[in-house]
Design a protein around this motif. Structure first.
Motif, PDB file in Angstrom:
ATOM      1  N   PHE A  81      59.716  55.365  72.172  1.00 22.44           N
ATOM      2  CA  PHE A  81      60.128  54.866  70.771  1.00 22.44           C
ATOM      3  C   PHE A  81      59.896  55.993  69.810  1.00 22.44           C
ATOM      4  O   PHE A  81      60.804  55.699  68.833  1.00 22.44           O
ATOM      5  CB  PHE A  81      58.911  53.767  70.433  1.00 22.44           C
ATOM      6  N   LEU A  82      59.208  56.751  69.870  1.00 24.41           N
ATOM      7  CA  LEU A  82      59.145  57.876  68.973  1.00 24.41           C
ATOM      8  C   LEU A  82      60.393  58.838  68.959  1.00 24.41           C
ATOM      9  O   LEU A  82      60.959  59.150  67.695  1.00 24.41           O
ATOM     10  CB  LEU A  82      57.880  58.833  69.158  1.00 24.41           C
ATOM     11  N   GLY A  83      60.775  59.210  70.155  1.00 23.06           N
ATOM     12  CA  GLY A  83      62.244  59.790  70.239  1.00 23.06           C
ATOM     13  C   GLY A  83      63.231  59.088  69.648  1.00 23.06           C
ATOM     14  O   GLY A  83      64.074  59.654  68.977  1.00 23.06           O
ATOM     15  N   PHE A  84      63.267  57.751  69.895  1.00 21.07           N
ATOM     16  CA  PHE A  84      64.547  56.859  69.547  1.00 21.07           C
ATOM     17  C   PHE A  84      64.379  57.168  67.715  1.00 21.07           C
ATOM     18  O   PHE A  84      65.416  57.014  67.489  1.00 21.07           O
ATOM     19  CB  PHE A  84      64.362  55.403  70.372  1.00 21.07           C
ATOM     20  N   SER A  85      63.212  56.711  67.303  1.00 26.49           N
ATOM     21  CA  SER A  85      63.387  56.539  65.909  1.00 26.49           C
ATOM     22  C   SER A  85      63.614  58.012  65.174  1.00 26.49           C
ATOM     23  O   SER A  85      64.250  58.044  64.414  1.00 26.49           O
ATOM     24  CB  SER A  85      61.736  56.211  65.687  1.00 26.49           C
ATOM     25  N   LEU A  86      63.122  59.003  66.087  1.00 27.37           N
ATOM     26  CA  LEU A  86      63.340  60.340  65.374  1.00 27.37           C
ATOM     27  C   LEU A  86      65.139  60.585  65.324  1.00 27.37           C
ATOM     28  O   LEU A  86      65.233  61.215  64.375  1.00 27.37           O
ATOM     29  CB  LEU A  86      62.565  61.513  65.984  1.00 27.37           C
ATOM     30  N   ILE A  87      65.559  60.046  66.409  1.00 29.42           N
ATOM     31  CA  ILE A  87      67.074  60.713  66.695  1.00 29.42           C
ATOM     32  C   ILE A  87      67.800  59.880  65.559  1.00 29.42           C
ATOM     33  O   ILE A  87      68.520  60.471  64.714  1.00 29.42           O
ATOM     34  CB  ILE A  87      67.582  60.079  67.938  1.00 29.42           C
ATOM     35  N   PHE A  88      67.707  58.538  65.272  1.00 28.83           N
ATOM     36  CA  PHE A  88      68.447  57.947  64.201  1.00 28.83           C
ATOM     37  C   PHE A  88      67.750  58.274  62.848  1.00 28.83           C
ATOM     38  O   PHE A  88      68.719  58.165  61.928  1.00 28.83           O
ATOM     39  CB  PHE A  88      68.149  56.377  64.423  1.00 28.83           C
ATOM     40  N   SER A  89      66.546  58.497  62.755  1.00 29.59           N
ATOM     41  CA  SER A  89      66.103  58.909  61.248  1.00 29.59           C
ATOM     42  C   SER A  89      66.608  60.100  60.810  1.00 29.59           C
ATOM     43  O   SER A  89      67.093  60.308  59.941  1.00 29.59           O
ATOM     44  CB  SER A  89      64.461  58.723  61.387  1.00 29.59           C
ATOM     45  N   VAL A  90      66.554  61.195  61.852  1.00 33.04           N
ATOM     46  CA  VAL A  90      66.853  62.358  61.503  1.00 33.04           C
ATOM     47  C   VAL A  90      68.422  62.560  61.372  1.00 33.04           C
ATOM     48  O   VAL A  90      69.140  63.226  60.297  1.00 33.04           O
ATOM     49  CB  VAL A  90      66.505  63.448  62.370  1.00 33.04           C
ATOM     50  N   ALA A  91      69.291  61.807  61.972  1.00 38.61           N
ATOM     51  CA  ALA A  91      70.809  61.730  62.082  1.00 38.61           C
ATOM     52  C   ALA A  91      71.031  61.422  60.467  1.00 38.61           C
ATOM     53  O   ALA A  91      71.857  61.678  59.889  1.00 38.61           O
ATOM     54  CB  ALA A  91      71.247  60.771  62.938  1.00 38.61           C
ATOM     55  N   GLY A  92      70.314  60.182  60.198  1.00 40.76           N
ATOM     56  CA  GLY A  92      70.538  59.586  58.808  1.00 40.76           C
ATOM     57  C   GLY A  92      70.194  60.533  57.793  1.00 40.76           C
ATOM     58  O   GLY A  92      70.984  60.661  56.712  1.00 40.76           O
TER      59      GLY A  92
END
Length: 319
Positions: free
Chosen positions: A18-29
């Motif tokens: 879950f942390l990895g998923f959130s980081l990917i989309f948060s950092v991309a944004g």
């Protein structure tokens, strides 16, 4: 109605995914907002003029743009308005850039569009249906008010959860909602979709929706802790999420189908509003399970490692 009877999913065991998923989309944004598209603001916030023009036949947008260029109007944004079935119509929205709409002379933008079409567009007749004008000063005020509205709503929810549960529960819920808002705004930046006042309304809606979903999970955690205080908190949280899973899927699923229909068939005018809700419903439901709950457990584990007593939620106040 119960879709998942006796569910036994180890949600917290998947927290690193879950942390990895959130980081990917948060950092991309965030990267998109900082280095690519920025935060694409609509005319409501940056100022400008929107001229709604209806043509007698289906217009050629390249010809409209050429007509604007021939009149010396650069940087226009031309958007076709679809009907309720999603079919292309004969109406276009011609948006002038910020510099073309000054406080002292903002009516000039409308006149420029009319003159440009009258002189340089000869495909068909046309008529102006509506003109929306927002000066840059008003746009900045609206932008400040949007930030204040979002900030005050988060602060109010933090105080409420602090009172009804404990401070860490409020912090975890607000962090999850901030996570939802960041990913939603980041999605707008990634696809370069303008953020307008209606989008802000959608973001405030999803803040309340996500918070409500989180409170349902937290309330079940409180009920379970009241009967099994010696049980490991991670086990209690997992069990609480599984017990509310049917409610979460049914409520979020039906809402998602509604806003998805609005996004697909609602037309261009509602496109930004419905897109924010589509992304927000998905991320808001996800964050209640994958962000708020693990944060709560991580804090309690940290307190135990420090030799401190775990923070338990306050007992339910009976009406």
């Amino acid at each position: 109605m119960e879709l998942f009877r006796d569910a036994n999913i180890d949600w917290l065991g998947k927290k690193w995914y879950f942390l990895g998923f959130s980081l990917i989309f948060s950092v991309a944004g965030v990267l998109s907002m900082l280095f690519w598209h920025g935060i694409p603001k609509g005319v409501d916030f940056k100022g400008g003029t929107l001229v709604y023009v209806k043509f007698d036949t289906t217009p050629n947008e390249d010809h409209i743009r050429a007509a604007m260029d021939a009149a010396g109007i650069r940087g226009t944004k031309i958007t076709q308005i679809s009907d309720i079935q999603g079919k292309s119509g004969n109406e276009e929205v011609i948006g002038l850039p910020e510099s073309a709409s000054l406080d002292a002379n903002h009516d000039a933008g409308r006149e420029q569009v009319l003159a440009a079409l009258s002189s340089n567009y000869h495909d068909s007749g046309f008529s102006v249906q509506q003109v929306e004008i927002v000066g840059p000063t008003a746009g900045k005020q609206l932008q400040s008010q949007a930030w204040f509205a979002t900030g005050y709503s988060l602060l109010g929810m933090l105080v409420y959860l602090w009172f009804r549960f404990e401070l860490i529960y409020g912090v975890a819920a607000v962090a999850a909602v901030f996570h939802d808002t960041l990913i939603t705004v980041g999605a707008f930046s990634l696809i370069n979709q303008e953020i307008t006042l209606t989008v802000i309304a959608a973001i405030l809606t999803l803040i309340g929706y996500s918070m409500n979903d989180t409170i349902v999970v937290f309330d079940r955690i409180r009920e379970n802790l009241a009967t099994t205080r010696r049980e490991n908190l991670a086990d209690v949280v997992n069990r609480s999420i599984n017990q509310t899973l049917s409610r979460t899927v049914i409520a979020s699923g039906l809402t998602f189908l509604t806003v998805l229909s609005l996004y697909l068939f609602g037309g261009e005018v509602l496109h930004g509003f419905s897109f924010a809700l589509v992304v927000g419903i998905l991320i808001g439901t996800y964050s209640s399970i994958a962000v708020a709950a693990p944060m709560l457990v991580a804090y309690q584990d940290w307190r135990l490692k420090q030799g401190k007593q775990a923070v338990l939620p306050a007992k339910r106040v009976k009406a």
